[in-house]
Write an enzyme that holds these catalytic residues in place. Structure first.
Site, PDB file in Angstrom:
ATOM      1  N   ARG A 159       0.840  -1.190   0.000  1.00 29.63           N
ATOM      2  CA  ARG A 159       0.000   0.000   0.000  1.00 29.63           C
ATOM      3  C   ARG A 159       0.879   1.245   0.000  1.00 29.63           C
ATOM      4  O   ARG A 159       2.055   1.194   0.380  1.00 29.63           O
ATOM      5  CB  ARG A 159      -0.907   0.015   1.239  1.00 29.63           C
ATOM      6  N   LYS A 183      -1.425  -3.200   8.104  1.00 29.01           N
ATOM      7  CA  LYS A 183      -2.498  -2.812   9.017  1.00 29.01           C
ATOM      8  C   LYS A 183      -2.336  -3.553  10.338  1.00 29.01           C
ATOM      9  O   LYS A 183      -1.949  -4.714  10.383  1.00 29.01           O
ATOM     10  CB  LYS A 183      -3.852  -3.138   8.399  1.00 29.01           C
ATOM     11  N   HIS A 255      -3.055   1.871  -5.306  1.00 30.63           N
ATOM     12  CA  HIS A 255      -3.820   0.640  -5.126  1.00 30.63           C
ATOM     13  C   HIS A 255      -4.046  -0.078  -6.455  1.00 30.63           C
ATOM     14  O   HIS A 255      -4.243  -1.291  -6.471  1.00 30.63           O
ATOM     15  CB  HIS A 255      -5.151   0.943  -4.438  1.00 30.63           C
ATOM     16  N   ARG A 258      -1.278  -2.319  -6.724  1.00 33.94           N
ATOM     17  CA  ARG A 258      -1.484  -3.435  -5.790  1.00 33.94           C
ATOM     18  C   ARG A 258      -2.423  -4.467  -6.415  1.00 33.94           C
ATOM     19  O   ARG A 258      -2.160  -5.670  -6.361  1.00 33.94           O
ATOM     20  CB  ARG A 258      -2.060  -2.885  -4.481  1.00 33.94           C
ATOM     21  N   HIS A 281      -3.174  -9.769   3.681  1.00 32.88           N
ATOM     22  CA  HIS A 281      -4.591  -9.897   3.998  1.00 32.88           C
ATOM     23  C   HIS A 281      -4.775 -10.823   5.196  1.00 32.88           C
ATOM     24  O   HIS A 281      -4.217 -11.915   5.229  1.00 32.88           O
ATOM     25  CB  HIS A 281      -5.368 -10.467   2.809  1.00 32.88           C
ATOM     26  N   TYR A 290      -9.539 -11.588  -6.357  1.00 30.12           N
ATOM     27  CA  TYR A 290      -8.669 -11.655  -7.530  1.00 30.12           C
ATOM     28  C   TYR A 290      -8.796 -12.972  -8.287  1.00 30.12           C
ATOM     29  O   TYR A 290      -8.184 -13.139  -9.338  1.00 30.12           O
ATOM     30  CB  TYR A 290      -7.209 -11.459  -7.118  1.00 30.12           C
TER      31      TYR A 290
END
Length: 309
Positions: A159, A183, A255, A258, A281, A290
């Site tokens: 990111r 994150k 993004h 990404r 993730h 995806y």
């Protein structure tokens, strides 16, 4: 009817609860400042709606009121993914209030999110990515830095905020990988390709020492013209600048690289678990967006080889 004083007290109580919720996300859940700010931004829509209608009893809204809230978001011009994200933010907020013993019922949980999470993300073709990555030219003042940033975004799928926060100690060029802080302050290791390594080496050897003359001890990998760390917004600006130069259409952002990183890996045969790990993730369900690539590839194979396709 509620008096003005009751409405004012309701607004003030809501604002205070949102502040407490954001503090909980940051301090107890360990979410990043960007994520907390995103929740705060989404809850501002809810706060504005409550204020406009003068809803003093916002903590116990019936289901029809929540339907009105969704309609309010649509009429405000929000895109469908933004509406779904807003609803998630409100549900998280009311779960927090329930844990705190401040609300007894969570009617909002009965409201289903728009089926928008399955929206296929915008992805660049490998040819378009090549145009973007080679858009910085030698006569650009920040040529080496900007090319290294673009290469790193696509090589790692990181990111914008993660790339901006990479430190020198997080990059291991001799071993071909870097460490990203995602994150929730979760670390992950992501490989670097040959071209990304070459771009980073050129930047570190030829340009970064010049940029860091006034801040020689700066720990950050990417710095500004004055040697200060780059912001997330600056990384976005760099991507958009070179997307315009490369004449790429669509809403291009960090993004997008990404999304393209993940899609191209799966298209090349990578397994979903590996892509999940590289993207950082927490849930495989997030990465599964995806897998449309696999379906497209299978459809092409079927059409090409099946006698009755």
């Amino acid at each position: 009817m509620h008096s003005e004083s009751e409405k004012t007290m309701g607004r003030e109580r809501l604002a205070a609860e949102i502040r407490a919720f954001c503090a909980y996300l940051a301090q107890e859940r360990g979410l990043s400042p960007n994520t907390v700010q995103a929740y705060r931004r989404d809850l501002e829509h809810f706060c504005r709606w409550v204020t406009d209608l003068g809803l003093a009893n916002w903590h116990a809204l019936p289901l029809h009121r929540w339907s009105e809230y969704l309609r309010y978001l649509r009429e405000s011009g929000l895109a469908s993914p933004s509406i779904a994200r807003n609803l998630v933010a409100v549900k998280m907020f009311f779960r927090f209030l329930h844990l705190e013993g401040k609300v007894a019922q969570r009617t909002v949980e009965l409201l289903s999110s728009p089926r928008l999470w399955q929206r296929i993300p915008f992805v660049l073709s490998p040819e378009a990515v090549e145009k973007l990555l080679t858009a910085p030219q030698a006569d650009d003042r920040m040529f080496l830095r900007d090319r290294a940033i673009l290469e790193m975004l696509y090589a790692t799928g990181a990111r914008a905020s993660e790339v901006a926060r990479v430190r020198l100690e997080d990059v291991f060029l001799e071993h071909g990988f870097c460490r990203c802080l995602g994150k929730g302050n979760k670390q992950r290791i992501v490989p670097l390709g040959r071209q990304a390594i070459a771009a980073l080496q050129a930047y570190l050897q030829e340009q970064r020492p010049i940029l860091c003359r006034t801040h020689p001890d700066s720990p950050w990998l990417f710095v500004s013209r004055t040697g200060k760390p780059l912001s997330r917004a600056c990384v976005w600006h760099i991507v958009k600048k070179y997307a315009r130069r490369a004449c790429l259409t669509g809403k291009i952002s960090p993004h997008t690289l990404r999304h393209s990183f993940a899609t191209h890996l799966l298209e090349g045969g990578a397994d979903l678990r590996s892509v999940q790990e590289m993207l950082g993730h927490a849930s495989l369900r997030t990465t599964q967006i995806y897998t449309h690539v696999d379906r497209q590839r299978l459809r092409m194979i079927h059409q090409k080889f099946h006698p009755r396709a």
